[in-house]
Write an enzyme that holds these catalytic residues in place. Structure first.
Site, PDB file in Angstrom:
ATOM      1  N   MET A 270       0.377  76.458   3.416  1.00 47.17           N
ATOM      2  CA  MET A 270      -0.269  77.748   3.157  1.00 47.17           C
ATOM      3  C   MET A 270      -0.755  78.348   4.486  1.00 47.17           C
ATOM      4  SD  MET A 270      -2.018  77.547  -0.546  1.00 47.17           S
ATOM      5  CE  MET A 270      -3.531  76.759  -0.086  1.00 47.17           C
TER       6      MET A 270
ATOM      7  N   LEU B  70      -2.321  76.592  10.285  1.00 44.84           N
ATOM      8  CA  LEU B  70      -1.760  75.293  10.649  1.00 44.84           C
ATOM      9  C   LEU B  70      -2.601  74.559  11.693  1.00 44.84           C
ATOM     10  CD1 LEU B  70       2.019  76.278  10.832  1.00 44.84           C
ATOM     11  CD2 LEU B  70       0.714  75.451   8.873  1.00 44.84           C
TER      12      LEU B  70
ATOM     13  N   HIS C 158      -0.489  69.478   9.991  1.00 42.29           N
ATOM     14  CA  HIS C 158       0.774  70.109   9.581  1.00 42.29           C
ATOM     15  C   HIS C 158       1.867  69.839  10.616  1.00 42.29           C
ATOM     16  CE1 HIS C 158      -2.192  72.976   7.641  1.00 42.29           C
ATOM     17  NE2 HIS C 158      -1.423  72.673   6.612  1.00 42.29           N
TER      18      HIS C 158
ATOM     19  N   LYS D  69      -3.323  63.234   2.644  1.00 48.81           N
ATOM     20  CA  LYS D  69      -4.719  63.649   2.459  1.00 48.81           C
ATOM     21  C   LYS D  69      -4.891  64.252   1.062  1.00 48.81           C
ATOM     22  CE  LYS D  69      -7.042  67.184   4.473  1.00 48.81           C
ATOM     23  NZ  LYS D  69      -7.848  67.775   3.379  1.00 48.81           N
TER      24      LYS D  69
END
Ligand code: PAF
Length: 280
Positions: free
Chosen positions: A30, A33, A37, A149
């Site tokens: 989404m 970053l 990521h 996570k």
């Protein structure tokens, strides 16, 4: 690195890559970053020839309108970061592109979503499943990469792939932590300096709980984690569950499951943080 905003243009580029024998790895995000990521993209690069990253703030997975409104949208900075890790294609569609019609599709993951995040965020996992399925259909990757996570999300995506018999592999990737132990999250940037300084106590407390597993029962470890965080006063633990790592059902005995993880959600400074620790 090319950036696409329409389904048609991305599909064309992906199919051109496939036609010359390239394998496709996919990392859905989404945006906003961070290093967590980027490590997913680095892993994807090791597995596949071409890496596609989607950046789409999915409105139907938010249960809180304010959270959706204030969610950081940083496409330009995200693209700069993606270039540094060798991302090949970015898919950044508008809401209208992803959802030209009102969404009527829903998913039910039963017991998997009856615990932890599920009751706190009604409809959230159904919204995640809708967008992830659509993205899988658009990108048609060989492998897709998800961080551990969001442990419950990962279990639900694996279930989605099984339920729909989708032809791709889900690759789980380890949590990336700051040097002081805090799990990296786009939400960390919303913490005040004081809150950021104390936030590593979450992981420190989880590690303290893990160190007790040989001499304590599950209930005692749960009480230790909750009481320790409450003792700092700034934390408001929402849940801490010790669960079977596949079914996500809470267990009451360390021997009840081969794989055991502890999952926590904690409020700090108006920000909801989650973390996970593997016990075995
Ligand atoms: O984990 C996320 O960032 C989102 O839930 C995902 C998987 C990109 C779906 O919107």
């Amino acid at each position: 690195m090319e950036v696409f905003s329409t389904i048609e243009s991305l599909k064309k580029a992906v199919s051109e890559a496939k036609n010359v024998g390239k394998t496709i790895g996919f990392v859905p995000t989404m945006g906003a970053l961070h290093e967590g990521h980027l490590s997913l993209i680095q892993t994807a690069k090791q597995h596949c020839d071409v890496v596609v990253v989607s950046i789409f703030v999915n409105p139907i997975q938010f249960n809180n309108a304010d959270d959706l409104k204030t969610y950081p949208r940083t496409l330009e900075a995200d693209c700069d970061k993606l270039k540094t890790v060798g991302c090949d294609m970015v898919f950044a569609p508008s809401v209208e592109e992803m959802y030209p019609e009102p969404v009527t599709e829903t998913y039910n993951f039963g017991e998997l979503e009856a615990v932890m995040e599920g009751p706190q965020r009604p409809g959230h996992f159904s919204g995640v499943a809708v967008v992830v399925r659509r993205l899988f259909e658009i990108v048609e990757p060989l492998k897709a990469f998800f961080g551990e996570k969001d442990f419950q999300q990962l279990a639900i995506i694996k279930q989605l792939v099984k339920q729909l018999n989708l032809n791709l592999e889900i690759v789980p990737c380890p949590i990336v932590r700051a040097d002081d132990g805090l799990a990296l999250s786009s939400r960390n940037m919303r913490l005040s300096a004081d809150a950021r300084a104390i936030a590593p106590k979450i992981y420190e407390t989880l590690c303290g709980g893990k160190n007790k597993m040989n001499e304590c029962t599950i209930d005692e470890v749960k009480t230790y984690v909750i009481d320790t965080l409450n003792s700092y006063e700034v934390f408001e633990p929402e849940y801490f569950e010790i669960v079977n790592d596949t079914t996500l059902q809470p267990i009451s005995d360390w021997n009840a499951s081969e794989g055991v993880v502890g999952c926590i959600a904690v409020w700090l400074d108006g920000v909801r943080l989650i973390d996970v620790i593997r016990f075995k």
